[in-house]
Enzyme design. Sequence first.
Site, PDB file in Angstrom:
ATOM      1  CD  GLU A 166      -1.838  -6.219   4.899  1.00  0.00           C
ATOM      2  OE1 GLU A 166      -1.366  -6.538   3.793  1.00  0.00           O
ATOM      3  OE2 GLU A 166      -2.065  -5.031   5.218  1.00  0.00           O
ATOM      4  CG  HIS A 201      -3.897  -3.587   2.509  1.00  0.00           C
ATOM      5  ND1 HIS A 201      -2.981  -3.132   3.425  1.00  0.00           N
ATOM      6  CD2 HIS A 201      -4.501  -2.485   2.006  1.00  0.00           C
ATOM      7  CE1 HIS A 201      -3.027  -1.821   3.480  1.00  0.00           C
ATOM      8  NE2 HIS A 201      -3.940  -1.392   2.633  1.00  0.00           N
ATOM      9  CB  CYS A 252      -0.988  -0.029   1.163  1.00  0.00           C
ATOM     10  SG  CYS A 252      -2.336   1.159   0.994  1.00  0.00           S
TER      11      CYS A 252
END
Lengths: 211, 252
Positions: A193, A191, A88
């Site tokens: 994650e 993202h 990001c």
Amino acid sequence: MNLAIINFGSGNLHSVHKAFESVSSDLSNPYNIIVTNDPKEIQSADKIVLPGVGAFGDCKNAILNIEGLHASLEASVIKNKVPFMGICLGMQLLADLSYEFGTHSGFGWIPGEVRRITSPKEYKIPHMGWNEITFSDHKLFDNCEQGSDFYFVHSFYFQNQKNEHSIATTKYPDQITAAVCKENICGTQFHPEKSHINGKKIIHNFLEWKP
Amino acid sequence: MLKKRIIPCLDVDNGRVVKGVNFIDLVDAGDPVEQAIIYNAEGADELCFLDITASSDNRDTLLEVVKKTAENCFIPLTVGGGVRNLDDISRLLHFGADKVSINTAAVDNIDLVAEAANKYGSSTIVIAVDAKETAENQWKVFTHGGRKETNIDVVTYCNEVAKLGAGEILLTSMDRDGTKSGFDNKLLKAVTSKVNVPVIASGGVGNLSHLLDGILEGEASALLAASIFHFGQYSIGEVKRYLADNNIPVRI
């Protein structure tokens, strides 16, 4: 093998840490994952991840204000070619310049500028949620399907000169850089994650990546 | 194309889910972490915890829940309820929340919105608005869990918090909440047509067509629901298939 997640006081470090830990634990040789801003630990890392949530200028300053942090990143990533992933804002910081709340210089590791997304009124800003990506042939996308959804949340985007280092794009409604790579340096606007199974694949591929 | 998000919400009191659930394979029906894991596996696009713990002494129980959820669910997690200041936000993020929702504290001190967005990024700050229709096509902001009326116009307020840096708005219709009669789509449309940040629709979902209406009529970016999921009326997968069959872009 050590993997350093850079802590410069930005947002969701815990999420990033746990996602990398979870994926790494399934490898035959799991990484020792540390969350750190210690230049010594960064220089001894075999892989480096720079997550980032917040405003470009603030994050850049936060990095510069930690003594030795920027220099240790340059030494590892530019000189020693340690595989690096920015997430990001961590990807946007790789650019030359950003126009988010003023003009700020970035690391200048991948040519490009960070600009505000301009879109018709019905497209809300931030670009927030799951959007599909189109990617080129790159290790980072091994075992991923074209058109897979990833989780994005951003109001600014990485404008690549001639798209030469872009390895994935998404649309909102214009084309937006979703991932970049130059030699040992890669970055994702989305993202991983937070992108469930697809995100775990990206993390897995980065852990296995030998640029 | 950007997908419409489906967000199951769990009310958490003293670290336990308040509303009952009837997932057959759930070992402990009151454990929010277990439910979060199931929603995650079913394809929820995000998760939301609302802490309704009355005593602030017991708030730390929620942090454990957030931490364990973040260790097991790799999708965005929004946490709200009782968030008063930057320290509260910082603590939740540290334990693994990705976004924090602020309600009463933002009304009491509008500067908190800008301070929080500047410090943690707009993407992290959700402003929760409890709205009630006080005259035809006119909605006022309510605070303190809906107990206290303010004189603030909902559309004006939503615009203001968006300008100050709120990344999205969680808009709950108090008139519809718990009624299962559908979202207040007039309220939603009044806000989504004027405010340029994503709006999450909340309050009133009773069946699948209500969800579709929230998107088509209310033009919401995301849909939040609690009881239809908790009581096993629909699974996340069923909701998404229904929306996909009606040409709504969803992540399946």
